[in-house]
Scaffold this motif. Structure first.
Motif, short mmCIF file in Angstrom:
data_model
loop_
_atom_site.label_atom_id
_atom_site.label_comp_id
_atom_site.label_asym_id
_atom_site.label_seq_id
_atom_site.Cartn_x
_atom_site.Cartn_y
_atom_site.Cartn_z
N ALA A 159 -2.89 7.11 -3.69
CA ALA A 159 -3.42 5.75 -3.60
C ALA A 159 -4.90 5.80 -3.31
O ALA A 159 -5.39 6.74 -2.67
CB ALA A 159 -2.68 4.96 -2.53
N ILE A 160 -5.63 4.78 -3.76
CA ILE A 160 -7.06 4.69 -3.50
C ILE A 160 -7.44 3.24 -3.31
O ILE A 160 -6.86 2.34 -3.93
CB ILE A 160 -7.88 5.33 -4.65
N SER A 161 -8.41 2.99 -2.41
CA SER A 161 -8.90 1.65 -2.16
C SER A 161 -10.38 1.70 -1.87
O SER A 161 -10.85 2.63 -1.19
CB SER A 161 -8.15 1.01 -0.98
N CYS A 162 -11.13 0.74 -2.38
CA CYS A 162 -12.58 0.67 -2.18
C CYS A 162 -12.96 -0.73 -1.71
O CYS A 162 -12.45 -1.72 -2.23
CB CYS A 162 -13.33 0.98 -3.47
N ILE A 163 -13.89 -0.80 -0.77
CA ILE A 163 -14.38 -2.11 -0.31
C ILE A 163 -15.64 -2.53 -1.07
O ILE A 163 -16.01 -3.69 -1.06
CB ILE A 163 -14.64 -2.12 1.20
N ASP A 164 -16.31 -1.57 -1.69
CA ASP A 164 -17.46 -1.83 -2.55
C ASP A 164 -17.63 -0.62 -3.45
O ASP A 164 -16.78 0.27 -3.48
CB ASP A 164 -18.72 -2.13 -1.72
N ASN A 165 -18.72 -0.57 -4.20
CA ASN A 165 -18.90 0.53 -5.14
C ASN A 165 -19.05 1.89 -4.48
O ASN A 165 -18.81 2.92 -5.12
CB ASN A 165 -20.14 0.26 -6.00
N VAL A 196 0.60 -2.11 -0.02
CA VAL A 196 -0.01 -2.92 1.03
C VAL A 196 -1.24 -3.59 0.43
O VAL A 196 -1.88 -3.05 -0.47
CB VAL A 196 -0.38 -2.06 2.25
N TRP A 197 -1.54 -4.78 0.91
CA TRP A 197 -2.74 -5.49 0.46
C TRP A 197 -3.33 -6.28 1.59
O TRP A 197 -2.61 -6.91 2.38
CB TRP A 197 -2.42 -6.44 -0.70
N GLY A 198 -4.66 -6.26 1.71
CA GLY A 198 -5.37 -7.07 2.68
C GLY A 198 -6.69 -7.51 2.12
O GLY A 198 -7.35 -6.75 1.40
N PHE A 202 1.90 9.13 2.33
CA PHE A 202 1.39 7.79 2.05
C PHE A 202 1.71 7.41 0.61
O PHE A 202 1.60 8.23 -0.30
CB PHE A 202 -0.13 7.74 2.26
N ASN A 203 2.04 6.14 0.41
CA ASN A 203 2.28 5.61 -0.93
C ASN A 203 1.27 4.55 -1.33
O ASN A 203 1.12 4.26 -2.53
CB ASN A 203 3.68 5.00 -1.03
N GLY A 204 0.60 3.95 -0.36
CA GLY A 204 -0.35 2.89 -0.66
C GLY A 204 -1.40 2.77 0.42
O GLY A 204 -1.20 3.18 1.57
N ILE A 205 -2.55 2.18 0.06
CA ILE A 205 -3.62 1.94 1.02
C ILE A 205 -4.39 0.71 0.60
O ILE A 205 -4.55 0.43 -0.59
CB ILE A 205 -4.57 3.16 1.14
N SER A 206 -4.85 -0.05 1.58
CA SER A 206 -5.70 -1.21 1.33
C SER A 206 -6.79 -1.26 2.39
O SER A 206 -6.51 -1.16 3.59
CB SER A 206 -4.88 -2.50 1.37
#
Length: 264
Positions: free
Chosen positions: A158-164, A258-260, A201-205
């Motif tokens: 899983a991968i999550s970014c708050i900006d570039n 997960v999402w936030g 882990f399966n997800g990240i936000s």
């Protein structure tokens, strides 16, 4: 639900009204399907995608741009006009050697309409093997061209970014979860310190929490214990300098997403 859709695996919304979902068509061939809604999910329409593609399992959108991919595809679906036109793009450079690694990419992040990330790795196994290779690819032009920005260990789920520039990638060895962080647009990835646990882990936000002049980077990663019978939830309020394991309600099984959103 539009006719002919068998399963849906991922969804992304850019407003309260505009959403896209990906999955597969009925018929048993795992053919790619993308559906879209302009009214918050009350009605959905099927969008046209290139023929002959296997089904995507995950999608990320920003504005009218979306990236969709999945382990069966070895490519990424790209749109910049809300899905009126979808194109299929290769993210791996052409292999010129006899032995070419097979990428299993199942995670995507699109922090802006032009900058996106794909993550996954290569499946592996065998005696004395404790972790599988990982790859992260980045685009800076909305998905037309891709370059590899991480080639290491372990496999990323899983991968999550708050900006570039600021991204977190959740991976795992064969026994425990691992967290990687980048604060420079993927040029370098640093392994972050996690509390000891046996699981994955399966997800990240991740999201920016607080006001512009006083904010922090908050992430929640979810998954399962090693046996797959219980949930794992990890959280950081400082961009990964410190992670903690959260308590979950008794009887909670494995968590897969997960999402936030941003607050403040």
């Amino acid at each position: 639900m539009p006719p002919g859709i068998m399963s849906l695996y991922g969804v992304s919304c850019t407003t309260a009204s505009r959403c896209w979902a990906v999955g597969e068509l009925a018929g048993g061939n795992h053919a790619a399907a993308v559906i879209a809604s302009l009214d918050g999910g009350h009605t959905w329409s099927t969008q046209n995608v290139p023929a002959g593609l296997q089904n995507p399992t995950t999608i990320a959108c920003a504005g009218l741009s979306c990236l969709a991919t999945g382990p069966r595809m070895a490519s990424v679906l790209v749109t910049r006009d809300g899905g009126t036109h979808w194109s299929n793009r290769k993210y791996q450079p052409k292999c010129t050697s006899r032995l070419c690694p097979a990428s299993d990419i199942g995670a995507v992040a699109l922090p802006s309409s032009r900058v996106g990330y794909l993550a996954g790795g290569s499946q592996c196994g065998g005696r004395h093997v404790t972790q599988c290779p990982a790859y992260i690819y980045k685009t800076s032009d909305g998905g037309t061209r891709w370059r590899q920005v991480f080639n290491g260990y372990p496999f990323i789920d899983a991968i999550s970014c708050i900006d570039n520039s600021h991204c977190w990638a959740a991976g795992a060895t064969f026994t425990t979860g691992v967290m990687l962080g980048s604060a420079n647009g993927g040029r370098t990835w640093r392994r972050q310190t996690l509390p000891h646990f046996r699981g994955f882990f399966n997800g990240i936000s991740c999201a920016i929490i607080g006001r512009t002049n006083h904010h922090h980077h908050h992430c929640v990663a979810v998954g399962q214990n090693e046996a797959g019978t219980g949930a794992v939830v990890a959280e950081t309020n400082d961009g990964g300098s410190h992670w903690k394991l959260d308590r979950v309600p008794s009887g909670t099984g494995a968590l897969f997403g997960v999402w936030g959103g941003r607050s403040g």
